[in-house]
Scaffold this active site. Structure first.
Site, PDB file in Angstrom:
ATOM      1  N   LEU A 101       0.831  -1.194   0.000  1.00 23.07           N
ATOM      2  CA  LEU A 101       0.000   0.000   0.000  1.00 23.07           C
ATOM      3  C   LEU A 101       0.870   1.250   0.000  1.00 23.07           C
ATOM      4  O   LEU A 101       1.792   1.370   0.817  1.00 23.07           O
ATOM      5  CB  LEU A 101      -0.903  -0.009   1.243  1.00 23.07           C
ATOM      6  CG  LEU A 101      -1.730   1.241   1.513  1.00 23.07           C
ATOM      7  CD1 LEU A 101      -2.729   1.490   0.399  1.00 23.07           C
ATOM      8  CD2 LEU A 101      -2.439   1.120   2.847  1.00 23.07           C
ATOM      9  N   HIS A 102       0.607   2.152  -0.929  1.00 26.87           N
ATOM     10  CA  HIS A 102       1.331   3.426  -0.944  1.00 26.87           C
ATOM     11  C   HIS A 102       0.465   4.510  -1.558  1.00 26.87           C
ATOM     12  O   HIS A 102      -0.317   4.260  -2.455  1.00 26.87           O
ATOM     13  CB  HIS A 102       2.675   3.321  -1.664  1.00 26.87           C
ATOM     14  CG  HIS A 102       2.627   2.844  -3.072  1.00 26.87           C
ATOM     15  ND1 HIS A 102       2.428   1.516  -3.414  1.00 26.87           N
ATOM     16  CD2 HIS A 102       2.770   3.505  -4.244  1.00 26.87           C
ATOM     17  CE1 HIS A 102       2.457   1.385  -4.727  1.00 26.87           C
ATOM     18  NE2 HIS A 102       2.651   2.584  -5.263  1.00 26.87           N
TER      19      HIS A 102
END
Length: 143
Positions: A101-102
């Site tokens: 996740l980013h």
């Protein structure tokens, strides 16, 4: 569909200090660093310290605190870098180059050449089709 646990996660390596990066923020729950291939100078990636592949994988009680970091970074784009605004975005699986996740926080200027979303828009055939999509999503969220 999980990630290959034998393959190293580039972002986990950055978090662990095993891979170099230009760190912007270090918090108990998240780390932010400059994107190695920035759209514009200052383009930052915000990641949770724990490995979660997508936004739906992030525990609900961590979503608010995580996005508070995104909010602070967005403000810094304007207050510190002097940007006119910012672009805040994430991909979940499709077009997600690293399966961790980013959130991208990108400084923006008017007429900077970035044209909003980079893909074609698709219109609904009519109001009934749009209403059908909305009803399906409402029903899913009601459960």
């Amino acid at each position: 569909m999980g990630r290959d646990e034998t393959a190293p996660c580039v972002f986990c390596e950055i978090i662990a200090g095993e891979r170099p990066a230009h760190l912007v923020l270090e918090a108990p729950d998240a780390v932010a660093f400059l994107d190695a291939r920035p759209l514009f100078k200052g383009h930052t990636l915000l990641v949770p310290r724990e490995h979660h592949e997508t936004l739906p994988d992030l525990p609900p009680d961590r979503v608010g605190p995580f996005f508070q970091h995104a909010q602070r970074l967005s403000r810094a784009m304007e207050d510190t870098l002097g940007a006119a605004g910012s672009f805040v975005a994430m991909n979940n699986r499709v077009s997600q180059s690293v399966p961790h996740l980013h959130v991208h926080i990108v400084p923006r200027e008017r007429k900077d050449g970035l044209r909003g979303f980079f893909w074609p828009r698709h219109r609904y055939a009519d109001g009934a089709e749009a209403a059908g999509y909305a009803a399906r999503l409402r029903a899913a969220l009601a459960h």
